[in-house]
Design an enzyme around this catalytic site. Sequence first.
Site, PDB file in Angstrom:
ATOM      1  N   HIS A 136       0.807  -1.075  -0.088  1.00  0.00           N
ATOM      2  CA  HIS A 136       0.004   0.095  -0.069  1.00  0.00           C
ATOM      3  C   HIS A 136       0.792   1.276   0.016  1.00  0.00           C
ATOM      4  O   HIS A 136       2.150   1.431   0.299  1.00  0.00           O
ATOM      5  CB  HIS A 136      -0.896   0.024   1.231  1.00  0.00           C
ATOM      6  CG  HIS A 136      -2.138  -0.762   1.241  1.00  0.00           C
ATOM      7  ND1 HIS A 136      -2.192  -2.135   1.298  1.00  0.00           N
ATOM      8  CD2 HIS A 136      -3.557  -0.550   0.825  1.00  0.00           C
ATOM      9  CE1 HIS A 136      -3.278  -2.683   0.995  1.00  0.00           C
ATOM     10  NE2 HIS A 136      -4.083  -1.856   0.729  1.00  0.00           N
ATOM     11  N   LYS A 140      -0.988   5.193   4.575  1.00  0.00           N
ATOM     12  CA  LYS A 140      -1.683   4.200   5.399  1.00  0.00           C
ATOM     13  C   LYS A 140      -1.541   4.021   6.817  1.00  0.00           C
ATOM     14  O   LYS A 140      -0.556   3.683   7.053  1.00  0.00           O
ATOM     15  CB  LYS A 140      -1.741   2.942   4.708  1.00  0.00           C
ATOM     16  CG  LYS A 140      -2.797   2.061   5.087  1.00  0.00           C
ATOM     17  CD  LYS A 140      -2.947   0.689   4.169  1.00  0.00           C
ATOM     18  CE  LYS A 140      -4.029  -0.473   4.776  1.00  0.00           C
ATOM     19  NZ  LYS A 140      -5.227   0.138   5.130  1.00  0.00           N
TER      20      LYS A 140
HETATM   21  N1  LIG Z   1     -13.148  -0.586   1.915  1.00  0.00           N
HETATM   22  C1  LIG Z   1     -12.191  -0.066   0.713  1.00  0.00           C
HETATM   23  O1  LIG Z   1     -12.525  -0.629  -0.435  1.00  0.00           O
HETATM   24  C2  LIG Z   1     -11.105   0.899   1.269  1.00  0.00           C
HETATM   25  C3  LIG Z   1     -10.629   1.574   0.121  1.00  0.00           C
HETATM   26  C4  LIG Z   1      -9.648   2.409   0.355  1.00  0.00           C
HETATM   27  C5  LIG Z   1      -9.327   2.774   1.982  1.00  0.00           C
HETATM   28  N2  LIG Z   1     -10.077   2.050   2.783  1.00  0.00           N
HETATM   29  C6  LIG Z   1     -10.118   2.643   4.177  1.00  0.00           C
HETATM   30  O2  LIG Z   1     -10.738   3.761   4.525  1.00  0.00           O
HETATM   31  C7  LIG Z   1     -10.238   4.216   5.467  1.00  0.00           C
HETATM   32  C8  LIG Z   1      -9.696   5.888   5.061  1.00  0.00           C
HETATM   33  O3  LIG Z   1      -8.772   5.725   4.337  1.00  0.00           O
HETATM   34  P1  LIG Z   1      -8.149   7.108   3.473  1.00  0.00           P
HETATM   35  O4  LIG Z   1      -6.957   6.840   2.813  1.00  0.00           O
HETATM   36  O5  LIG Z   1      -9.185   8.009   2.904  1.00  0.00           O
HETATM   37  O6  LIG Z   1      -7.839   7.900   5.000  1.00  0.00           O
HETATM   38  P2  LIG Z   1      -7.605   9.411   4.861  1.00  0.00           P
HETATM   39  O7  LIG Z   1      -6.577   9.628   6.297  1.00  0.00           O
HETATM   40  O8  LIG Z   1      -7.171  10.267   3.733  1.00  0.00           O
HETATM   41  O9  LIG Z   1      -8.850  10.125   5.398  1.00  0.00           O
HETATM   42  C9  LIG Z   1      -9.632   9.936   6.512  1.00  0.00           C
HETATM   43  C10 LIG Z   1     -10.500  11.080   7.015  1.00  0.00           C
HETATM   44  O10 LIG Z   1     -11.117  10.881   8.093  1.00  0.00           O
HETATM   45  C11 LIG Z   1     -11.453  12.117   8.879  1.00  0.00           C
HETATM   46  N3  LIG Z   1     -11.777  11.924  10.310  1.00  0.00           N
HETATM   47  C12 LIG Z   1     -10.991  11.373  11.163  1.00  0.00           C
HETATM   48  N4  LIG Z   1     -11.789  11.245  12.345  1.00  0.00           N
HETATM   49  C13 LIG Z   1     -12.853  11.602  11.912  1.00  0.00           C
HETATM   50  C14 LIG Z   1     -14.177  11.558  12.579  1.00  0.00           C
HETATM   51  N5  LIG Z   1     -14.178  11.472  13.953  1.00  0.00           N
HETATM   52  N6  LIG Z   1     -15.351  11.792  11.868  1.00  0.00           N
HETATM   53  C15 LIG Z   1     -15.268  12.066  10.503  1.00  0.00           C
HETATM   54  N7  LIG Z   1     -14.146  12.260   9.694  1.00  0.00           N
HETATM   55  C16 LIG Z   1     -13.012  11.864  10.513  1.00  0.00           C
HETATM   56  C17 LIG Z   1      -9.908  12.572   8.342  1.00  0.00           C
HETATM   57  O11 LIG Z   1      -9.718  13.971   8.756  1.00  0.00           O
HETATM   58  C18 LIG Z   1      -9.695  12.274   7.069  1.00  0.00           C
HETATM   59  O12 LIG Z   1     -10.304  13.438   6.267  1.00  0.00           O
HETATM   60  C19 LIG Z   1      -9.014   3.521   6.008  1.00  0.00           C
HETATM   61  O13 LIG Z   1      -9.256   2.633   6.917  1.00  0.00           O
HETATM   62  C20 LIG Z   1      -8.769   2.782   4.784  1.00  0.00           C
HETATM   63  O14 LIG Z   1      -8.002   1.555   5.209  1.00  0.00           O
HETATM   64  C21 LIG Z   1     -11.027   1.173   2.568  1.00  0.00           C
HETATM   65  O1  LIG Z   2      -5.617   2.844   1.206  1.00  0.00           O
HETATM   66  C1  LIG Z   2      -6.072   2.033   1.860  1.00  0.00           C
HETATM   67  O2  LIG Z   2      -5.821   2.375   3.110  1.00  0.00           O
HETATM   68  C2  LIG Z   2      -6.778   0.864   1.838  1.00  0.00           C
HETATM   69  N1  LIG Z   2      -7.279   0.184   2.653  1.00  0.00           N
HETATM   70  C3  LIG Z   2      -8.152  -1.010   2.813  1.00  0.00           C
HETATM   71  C4  LIG Z   2      -7.523  -1.859   3.664  1.00  0.00           C
HETATM   72  O3  LIG Z   2      -6.877  -1.682   4.567  1.00  0.00           O
HETATM   73  O4  LIG Z   2      -7.674  -3.324   3.272  1.00  0.00           O
HETATM   74  C5  LIG Z   2      -8.544  -1.328   1.264  1.00  0.00           C
HETATM   75  C6  LIG Z   2      -7.414  -1.105   0.250  1.00  0.00           C
HETATM   76  C7  LIG Z   2      -7.145   0.461   0.343  1.00  0.00           C
END
Ligand SMILES: NC(=O)c1ccc[n+]([C@@H]2O[C@H](COP(=O)([O-])OP(=O)(O)OC[C@H]3O[C@@H](n4cnc5c(N)ncnc54)[C@H](O)[C@@H]3O)[C@@H](O)[C@H]2O)c1
Ligand SMILES: O=C(O)C1=N[C@H](C(=O)O)CCC1
Length: 250
Positions: A136, A140
């Site tokens: 990643h 992250k």
């Molecule tokens: N399920 C999927 O397909 C998928 C894909 C990508 C990322 N993710 C996951 O999504 C999450 C976010 O990833 P990201 O790269 O966007 O992170 P990021 O750090 O860019 O964004 C997180 C956001 O959440 C905000 N935040 C923090 N506390 C908060 C609260 N109490 N209420 C509302 N907002 C709040 C932060 O200010 C920030 O803007 C991670 O856990 C990542 O692993 C999942």
């Molecule tokens: O960018 C991230 O953070 C991602 N989080 C998810 C994970 O932890 O599996 C999905 C992939 C991207």
Amino acid sequence: MSIRVAVLGAAGRMGSTVCRAVEQAEGLDLVARLDAGDPIDAEHLRGAQVAVDFTVPDVTEANVHAAIDAGCDVVVGTTGWDEESYGRIRTHLEQPGARGRAVLIAPNFALSAVLAMSLAAKAARYFESAEVIELHHPGKVDAPSGTAVATAQRLAAARSEAGLGPVPDATQVDPDGARGAVIDGIHVHAVRLRGLTAHEEVVLGNPGEQLTIRTDSFDRESFMPGVVLAVREVGSRPGLTIGLDALLDL
Ligand SMILES: NC(=O)c1ccc[n+]([C@@H]2O[C@H](COP(=O)([O-])OP(=O)(O)OC[C@H]3O[C@@H](n4cnc5c(N)ncnc54)[C@H](O)[C@@H]3O)[C@@H](O)[C@H]2O)c1
Ligand SMILES: O=C(O)C1=N[C@H](C(=O)O)CCC1
């Protein structure tokens, strides 16, 4: 009638991409963008029917409880969930005020990743060895990835169902953890590298052969069809749904 959607974590990498996808999707109406410091209540959710949470592992569960209390169904992409936190959501959804509400939590919304996990679970029973390597972007905050945890759990469950024992491994000396995290007996290795987005390899080995199942998300657009599908479908699945598989008939 459009589905009114609020995005939690709207200023983040995923949240901002989800806001754009919701604005562009037919039949969805973006009514609220909330980020850290914004209360999650009916007033700030501005009539949203579905809240989408892409925040951080430390806050996501509290956000989901608050969104349920405010009368929303919830789609969650944030990682960090485990059996205990799933259990607390199930209990909440059984309370009289929350009956009929729906929550869908998926560690990965990319079709390639959902298929990779499903194919890996199918293949697991046929191989002596199985390991997961997730790769990643260096921004992250959690390791291993939620996808890797779910993959390892599914590999382990399939192996156990097939009556396979532990993976072969003669390692006796590993003071620095070079063999990675061990989740339900499956070794998981995490790489953080500038230039990457989200990638995973499942490697399965037998004497003289190897199967590699690899998924690559080159940008965050790859998650959007799955997120939009979940927003459209969550309301028709009361209770807790884990993973996108159920919506794809896998
Ligand atoms: N399920 C999927 O397909 C998928 C894909 C990508 C990322 N993710 C996951 O999504 C999450 C976010 O990833 P990201 O790269 O966007 O992170 P990021 O750090 O860019 O964004 C997180 C956001 O959440 C905000 N935040 C923090 N506390 C908060 C609260 N109490 N209420 C509302 N907002 C709040 C932060 O200010 C920030 O803007 C991670 O856990 C990542 O692993 C999942
Ligand atoms: O960018 C991230 O953070 C991602 N989080 C998810 C994970 O932890 O599996 C999905 C992939 C991207």
